[in-house]
Write an enzyme that holds these catalytic residues in place. Structure first.
Site: not given
Ligand code: PLP
Length: 386
Positions: A50, A102, A174, A199
């Site tokens: 961890r 998001y 983000d 992604k």
């Molecule tokens: C998918 C996504 C998230 C969240 O990420 P996870 O890996 O699904 O927890 C946050 N911000 C954006 C822009 C996303 O597309």
């Protein structure tokens, strides 16, 4: 290894030395929870997985290099990474966030952190003056997502970084939709860059993971403490898969951009299509900013239908054959989604309407297949509409 490498070289080499134990060229999956100590406290840098794991460490170094960051931290998901950022704050602190967010981030802010006394303001961020009236002595953080999900607004990172600096706020960006290949927010003055590795970075729709990159040493110490204490770390197998994805990130992004451009231009000429949201269009309201801060415009496109009928949008996405109707984005395969009922269903309808998420809005994650096949697929789905 040379210090100043270019992106493609960093993607393949940064932080990745042959395994010290065996010489393995590819980073092994260290599927272990614990590490032998010669005498108490005498170990090789790892005690418990961890707190630290060699596969995860390699990934953290590699991804940090791609964001031109000193430090990187990998988490169990994008939302776990976001959660760690908000845990930097205390009850009474306030965050100013883009309102074009998001859905899962919005849900976490308003239904989890809000209960612990952190206050969130949501506003448009097309211009920097929109946030000025919301800044108070309690404001501690700015939350930016660009391009925004799903209507592809562009937020001027440099301008918001300037406001953050003047008011002593942490600017978090983000960067999921751009990937580190298209945009590097820390270079533009952001304090923390956040990714859903799930992604584009992972890129093959087989890993859920989050990441934070930053340069500030004190902030890194705090976040590392949170990562270890809250415990939302990613496993070594997932770290390996993410590393494997990253090795082709630059090639994939180039094709996402090419295909995205072809599909966006094709959609725009279609007589059933109303708006097409894609930052590469010269008449996109913040096209100049996108051009300045991004290396390309990506493969994320949203569009709405004339008449805005939910049923027609459902019909269209259900008829697609190469595009898969599914949540998520950024993989090699093309996906289509219906934000109002899928990714953004957790946002109330009135809030959705304010940000252009209408009933017929369809979001495409354009993959790296042959663009002609993608366009023919859209063509056949449209032609079957009543
Ligand atoms: C998918 C996504 C998230 C969240 O990420 P996870 O890996 O699904 O927890 C946050 N911000 C954006 C822009 C996303 O597309």
């Amino acid at each position: 290894m040379k210090k100043k490498m270019r992106f493609a070289t960093k993607a393949i080499h940064a932080g990745l030395d042959p395994d010290p134990a065996t010489g393995a060229v590819m980073t092994p999956i260290y599927q272990t929870t614990t590490y032998a100590q010669a005498r108490p406290g005498d170990h090789k840098g790892f005690e418990y997985s961890r707190s630290g794991n060699p596969t995860r460490s390699a990934l953290e170094k590699n991804l940090a290099a791609l964001e031109n960051a000193h430090f990187g931290l990998a988490f169990a998901s994008g939302l776990a990474a976001i959660d760690a950022c908000i845990r930097l704050l205390n009850p009474g602190d306030e965050v100013i966030s883009t309102n074009n967010l998001y859905g899962g981030t919005y849900r976490q802010f308003t239904q989890i952190h809000d209960r612990y006394g952190v206050k969130f303001h949501f506003t448009g961020m097309d211009r920097v003056d929109q946030i000025l009236p919301l800044i108070s002595n309690n404001t501690k953080m700015l939350w930016v997502e660009t391009p925004t999900n799903p209507t592809m607004n562009i937020i001027d990172i440099k301008a918001f970084a300037q406001v953050a600096k003047e008011n002593d706020l942490i600017l978090v960006v983000d960067n999921t939709f751009s990937s580190p290949y298209l945009q590097n927010p820390l270079d533009l003055g952001a304090g923390i860059v956040m990714h859903s590795v799930t992604k584009y970075i992972g890129g093959h729709s087989d890993v859920v993971m989050g990441f934070l990159a930053l340069n500030d040493e004190a902030l890194h110490k705090e976040l590392k403490f949170i990562q270890n204490s809250a415990g939302a770390v990613c496993g070594p197998m997932d770290a390996f898969l993410a590393l494997r994805g990253i090795k082709t990130l630059h090639l994939r992004m180039q094709r996402h951009c090419e295909n995205g451009s072809k599909v966006a231009h094709w959609l725009r000429k279609h007589d059933r299509v109303d708006n097409v949201y894609w930052p590469g269009f010269e008449d996109h309201p913040n096209h100049a900013v996108a051009k300045a801060q991004m290396k390309g415009f990506g493969g994320m496109i949203s569009f709405s239908l004339k008449g805005d009928q939910l049923e027609e949008a459902f019909e269209l996405v259900s008829r697609l054959q190469v595009f898969t109707l599914a949540e998520s984005l950024g993989g090699v395969e093309s996906l289509a989604g219906h934000p109002a009922t899928m990714t953004h269903a957790s946002i109330p309808k009135e809030e959705r309407a304010k940000t252009g998420i209408t009933d017929s809005l369809i979001r495409l994650s354009v993959g790296i297949e042959d663009a002609d096949d993608l366009i023919e697929d859209l063509e056949q789905a449209f032609s079957a509409l009543p």
